[in-house]
Design a protein around this motif. Structure first.
Motif, PDB file in Angstrom:
ATOM      1  N   THR A 268      42.593  40.079  37.935  1.00  0.00           N
ATOM      2  CA  THR A 268      42.757  38.725  38.469  1.00  0.00           C
ATOM      3  C   THR A 268      44.167  38.518  38.990  1.00  0.00           C
ATOM      4  O   THR A 268      44.374  37.977  40.085  1.00  0.00           O
ATOM      5  CB  THR A 268      42.421  37.688  37.391  1.00  0.00           C
ATOM      6  N   ASN A 269      45.163  38.933  38.204  1.00  0.00           N
ATOM      7  CA  ASN A 269      46.545  38.875  38.678  1.00  0.00           C
ATOM      8  C   ASN A 269      46.695  39.590  40.011  1.00  0.00           C
ATOM      9  O   ASN A 269      47.384  39.122  40.926  1.00  0.00           O
ATOM     10  CB  ASN A 269      47.488  39.539  37.665  1.00  0.00           C
ATOM     11  N   GLU A 272      45.122  37.575  43.058  1.00  0.00           N
ATOM     12  CA  GLU A 272      45.532  36.191  43.243  1.00  0.00           C
ATOM     13  C   GLU A 272      46.715  36.041  44.203  1.00  0.00           C
ATOM     14  O   GLU A 272      46.886  34.975  44.814  1.00  0.00           O
ATOM     15  CB  GLU A 272      45.878  35.547  41.898  1.00  0.00           C
ATOM     16  N   HIS A 273      47.537  37.066  44.339  1.00  0.00           N
ATOM     17  CA  HIS A 273      48.706  36.979  45.231  1.00  0.00           C
ATOM     18  C   HIS A 273      48.869  38.246  46.068  1.00  0.00           C
ATOM     19  O   HIS A 273      49.937  38.465  46.647  1.00  0.00           O
ATOM     20  CB  HIS A 273      49.974  36.741  44.415  1.00  0.00           C
ATOM     21  N   SER A 289      49.733  31.679  47.318  1.00  0.00           N
ATOM     22  CA  SER A 289      48.631  32.066  46.435  1.00  0.00           C
ATOM     23  C   SER A 289      47.350  32.118  47.251  1.00  0.00           C
ATOM     24  O   SER A 289      47.137  31.301  48.157  1.00  0.00           O
ATOM     25  CB  SER A 289      48.445  31.049  45.300  1.00  0.00           C
ATOM     26  N   TRP A 290      46.478  33.067  46.910  1.00  0.00           N
ATOM     27  CA  TRP A 290      45.143  33.075  47.488  1.00  0.00           C
ATOM     28  C   TRP A 290      44.289  32.057  46.739  1.00  0.00           C
ATOM     29  O   TRP A 290      44.241  32.060  45.513  1.00  0.00           O
ATOM     30  CB  TRP A 290      44.508  34.466  47.378  1.00  0.00           C
ATOM     31  N   ASN A 291      43.628  31.216  47.487  1.00  0.00           N
ATOM     32  CA  ASN A 291      42.829  30.141  46.921  1.00  0.00           C
ATOM     33  C   ASN A 291      41.347  30.502  46.982  1.00  0.00           C
ATOM     34  O   ASN A 291      40.943  31.399  47.732  1.00  0.00           O
ATOM     35  CB  ASN A 291      43.079  28.852  47.716  1.00  0.00           C
ATOM     36  N   SER A 297      33.563  29.919  40.561  1.00  0.00           N
ATOM     37  CA  SER A 297      34.960  30.217  40.245  1.00  0.00           C
ATOM     38  C   SER A 297      35.731  28.950  39.914  1.00  0.00           C
ATOM     39  O   SER A 297      36.600  28.949  39.033  1.00  0.00           O
ATOM     40  CB  SER A 297      35.626  30.928  41.432  1.00  0.00           C
ATOM     41  N   ALA A 305      40.669  28.910  40.075  1.00  0.00           N
ATOM     42  CA  ALA A 305      40.542  29.398  41.444  1.00  0.00           C
ATOM     43  C   ALA A 305      41.239  28.492  42.452  1.00  0.00           C
ATOM     44  O   ALA A 305      41.526  28.921  43.569  1.00  0.00           O
ATOM     45  CB  ALA A 305      39.066  29.551  41.806  1.00  0.00           C
ATOM     46  N   HIS A 307      44.054  27.993  43.003  1.00  0.00           N
ATOM     47  CA  HIS A 307      45.322  28.595  42.597  1.00  0.00           C
ATOM     48  C   HIS A 307      46.504  28.108  43.426  1.00  0.00           C
ATOM     49  O   HIS A 307      47.642  28.120  42.960  1.00  0.00           O
ATOM     50  CB  HIS A 307      45.214  30.120  42.684  1.00  0.00           C
ATOM     51  N   TYR A 334      35.917  34.671  42.429  1.00  0.00           N
ATOM     52  CA  TYR A 334      36.709  35.452  41.480  1.00  0.00           C
ATOM     53  C   TYR A 334      35.954  36.657  40.920  1.00  0.00           C
ATOM     54  O   TYR A 334      36.511  37.750  40.837  1.00  0.00           O
ATOM     55  CB  TYR A 334      37.200  34.544  40.347  1.00  0.00           C
TER      56      TYR A 334
END
Length: 391
Positions: A268-269, A272-273, A289-291, A297, A305, A307, A334
């Motif tokens: 996930t980390n 996410e970016h 950040s990726w949303n 999610s 999510a 994010h 996600y």
């Protein structure tokens, strides 16, 4: 009152997972199959959740499902480790059989193949991550001592209590820069990322706490002053408990469970970016950040999510996060991204156009210049900035 119900999706998932695991045998795979089917279907077929947060008057009702996760995780993991053993520690099996009419002895006897236990590991590891880490993440962003206590114990189910320090005081400050180990770099596979992120996030947590406590004239090794040390003691407690419940088999099984749960977090980390850049020292913006506004999610994971808003306002409770539909978007929800990240060629294939879009539409001029250099060094093919530079 219906607006308060979605917070209970995670506790309901925990209860369903216990029901599946309690049957033993190949039923151990049922929770994973259920999550895979329902979660992916919700993300793929339900409309994206672009709703804005409604007005809530009762924060307690929104926090209550968060607090139920810790006892649910404790029971789930106790039951699993008990099933690995051969006795009846604390008379647990007999009590469950008498009061709940569930025969854990029979479930343990029918779990005879390593493939059955593999199903248990991926299922319970997932619950420890999406229940423990996602909920612990929400609570460790707060200042309440009770919330921090609950959140850090939840993180102990992935042996990752240092996350509550590094994520809040390290990752949120360093995100999308080379100094942040939890930001995936362009061209970097998950398998390389997880080694770097796991080790350096722990090191950063130690460094942050050591520096903070030194200013107060206290030691990072003082358990009364150091959340870092207390967290490590909580991690150790989990291993000791597993040994007392089921001996060496329980100890070994718990180590595998904690490792798998931690890998769910690191995946996930990773996405996410992934590939995003920021000029060090510049403010963190939603574009870093990726949303994802996929329904499952958003609603099961306590709005994690969403994010982009989370990083723009890290202390905001989950029920106040906005959809930010104009933020950079992941190509899948996600759980879908979690599976895709395990296949590096597929992940890069999907993220290359997303990065091209980010460079063109979201990056500042200074970030675009940084992205051009990073893209060239990454070795990724298909990035427009690389092709433009080489031309």
């Amino acid at each position: 009152m219906t607006k308060y119900l979605k917070g209970w999706l995670m506790p309901a998932l925990s209860a369903l997972m216990m029901w599946g695991i309690s049957h033993g045998g190949w039923w151990m795979w049922a929770p994973w199959a259920f999550v895979l089917t329902v979660f992916l279907s919700a993300d793929m077929f339900l409309p994206h959740d672009l709703s804005e947060p409604p007005k809530y008057q009762n924060a307690f009702l929104l926090n209550l499902p968060l607090y139920t996760i810790l006892p649910l995780l404790a029971v789930l993991n106790f039951m699993v480790i008990w099933m690995v053993g051969s006795g009846d520690f604390l008379g647990f099996g007999a009590w469950v059989q008498q009061h709940l009419d569930i025969d854990l002895f029979a479930a343990r006897d029918r779990t005879t193949h390593w493939g059955m236990w593999a199903g248990c590991i991926v299922s319970v590891g997932l619950m420890n991550a999406v229940g423990g880490t996602v909920t612990g993440h929400e609570l460790t962003h707060r200042s309440s001592k009770f919330d921090l206590f609950m959140g850090r114990w939840m993180l102990a189910f992935t042996c990752d209590t240092s996350f509550g320090i590094e994520h809040v005081y390290g990752h949120h400050v360093r995100v999308a820069t080379p100094a942040d180990p939890a930001t995936g770099r362009r061209g970097e596979s998950f398998y390389k990322f997880t080694v770097r992120s796991t080790i350096m996030s722990y090191v950063h947590a130690y460094q942050l706490e050591k520096a903070r406590l030194a200013k107060l004239g206290k030691s990072v090794w003082n358990p009364f002053a150091s959340p870092f040390l207390r967290g490590n003691l909580e991690n150790i407690f989990m291993f000791v408990a597993a040994y007392y419940i089921a001996g060496l088999p329980g100890l070994g099984f718990w180590a595998i469970l904690a490792f798998v749960g931690k890998q769910y977090l690191e995946i996930t980390n990773y996405f996410e970016h992934y590939g995003l850049v920021r000029v060090p020292g510049e403010p963190v913006q939603p574009r870093h950040s990726w949303n994802s506004n996929h329904w499952g999610s958003t609603n099961v994971l306590y709005s994690l999510a969403r994010h982009s808003h989370h990083h723009a306002e890290g202390e905001a409770p989950y029920w106040t996060l906005n959809a930010y539909p104009n933020a950079p978007m992941l190509p899948a929800g996600y759980l879908g991204m979690l599976l895709i990240a395990l296949v590096p060629p597929l992940f890069k294939h999907l993220m290359t156009p997303a990065l091209n879009d980010w460079d063109e539409k979201h990056a500042s001029p200074a970030e675009r210049k940084l992205a051009q250099q990073i893209s060239r060094e990454s070795g990724m093919t298909g990035l427009k900035i690389i092709n433009a530079k080489l031309a």
